[in-house]
Design a protein around this motif. Structure first.
Motif, PDB file in Angstrom:
ATOM      1  N   VAL A 133      36.465  40.277  32.456  1.00 30.88           N
ATOM      2  CA  VAL A 133      37.128  40.763  31.826  1.00 30.88           C
ATOM      3  C   VAL A 133      37.065  41.747  30.742  1.00 30.88           C
ATOM      4  O   VAL A 133      36.277  41.902  29.769  1.00 30.88           O
ATOM      5  CB  VAL A 133      37.785  39.920  30.731  1.00 30.88           C
ATOM      6  CG1 VAL A 133      39.658  40.713  30.271  1.00 30.88           C
ATOM      7  CG2 VAL A 133      38.460  38.454  32.135  1.00 30.88           C
TER       8      VAL A 133
ATOM      9  N   VAL B 174      45.001  40.333  32.357  1.00 30.54           N
ATOM     10  CA  VAL B 174      44.034  40.675  31.886  1.00 30.54           C
ATOM     11  C   VAL B 174      43.872  41.910  32.537  1.00 30.54           C
ATOM     12  O   VAL B 174      44.061  42.444  33.867  1.00 30.54           O
ATOM     13  CB  VAL B 174      42.427  39.474  32.034  1.00 30.54           C
ATOM     14  CG1 VAL B 174      42.827  39.005  30.778  1.00 30.54           C
ATOM     15  CG2 VAL B 174      42.408  39.712  32.844  1.00 30.54           C
TER      16      VAL B 174
ATOM     17  N   ARG C 295      40.744  44.578  33.909  1.00 30.52           N
ATOM     18  CA  ARG C 295      39.355  44.334  34.254  1.00 30.52           C
ATOM     19  C   ARG C 295      38.639  45.554  35.025  1.00 30.52           C
ATOM     20  O   ARG C 295      39.271  46.305  35.294  1.00 30.52           O
ATOM     21  CB  ARG C 295      39.345  43.065  35.028  1.00 30.52           C
ATOM     22  CG  ARG C 295      39.662  41.385  34.780  1.00 30.52           C
ATOM     23  CD  ARG C 295      39.566  41.022  37.235  1.00 30.52           C
ATOM     24  NE  ARG C 295      40.018  39.198  36.262  1.00 30.52           N
ATOM     25  CZ  ARG C 295      39.472  38.220  35.694  1.00 30.52           C
ATOM     26  NH1 ARG C 295      38.546  38.603  35.373  1.00 30.52           N
ATOM     27  NH2 ARG C 295      40.191  37.188  35.618  1.00 30.52           N
TER      28      ARG C 295
ATOM     29  N   SER D  63      44.742  36.225  35.061  1.00 30.74           N
ATOM     30  CA  SER D  63      43.139  35.635  34.024  1.00 30.74           C
ATOM     31  C   SER D  63      42.605  34.235  34.710  1.00 30.74           C
ATOM     32  O   SER D  63      41.762  33.877  34.737  1.00 30.74           O
ATOM     33  CB  SER D  63      43.587  35.152  32.679  1.00 30.74           C
ATOM     34  OG  SER D  63      44.563  34.144  32.787  1.00 30.74           O
TER      35      SER D  63
END
Length: 187
Positions: A62, A78, A80, A91
């Motif tokens: 992340v 998120v 990444r 997530s």
């Protein structure tokens, strides 16, 4: 020369970790080693202990929390970093494997170029992980047709293939048959 080189810089401990770390499997000292895939921590107890840990973080870690809900499970999305670059995912991975796809622009405005291989998909400009443009069918993975040159509507006058490509040469722009077997150049 200004001074003598300190030979202790080239000692056998050049791969030692700054803080001595111990192997979680057997308790031996860990050292940093290098491979074609990059640096990694390895156990000095090898081959009896096979512990290794990558020092590259291209594993989908992340980078930033986005504060947006996942459309599949409701958890937070998120940003990444993966082995092929940045991507947006859930997530709750691996339970939820949702990944946001980037919208692709058509190759030319107002002109739809149909895939000559499947006849259903449209060709869109995409970027490789190195930033180079290529044109691929939007019906991927069912259709894997892709070309490096810009596609143009038209048929080859020799083999009849249903797609031409724009190629820049020293003498100017030329249209080339998109068939790998033919590749006939025409005006």
């Amino acid at each position: 020369m200004a001074g003598k080189i300190d030979e202790s810089l080239f000692s056998a401990h050049e791969h030692a970790l700054e803080k001595e770390e111990r192997c979680p499997k057997c308790g031996s000292v860990l050292v940093i080693k290098h491979s074609k895939r990059g640096p990694f921590k390895a156990c000095t107890g090898y081959p009896a202990c096979d512990f290794v840990e990558s020092l590259h973080h291209n594993d989908g870690h992340v980078v930033k929390e986005l504060g947006l809900p996942c459309p599949e499970c409701g958890n937070e999305l998120v940003l990444r970093q993966g082995r092929f670059g940045m991507f947006i995912g859930c997530s709750a991975y691996p339970e939820c494997q949702h990944i946001e796809k980037r919208d692709q622009e058509p190759v030319t405005e107002g002109v739809d170029v149909t895939c000559p291989e499947c006849g259903k998909g449209k060709l869109h400009e995409k970027k490789s992980r190195f930033g180079k443009a290529f044109y691929a069918c939007d019906a991927y993975p069912k259709c894997k047709f892709a070309v490096n040159l810009k596609p143009v509507k038209g048929c080859c006058e020799v083999c009849g293939f249903a797609l031409l490509l724009e190629k820049q040469t020293a003498s100017g722009e030329v249209k080339v048959c998109a068939s790998k077997k033919c590749q006939h150049k025409q005006g």
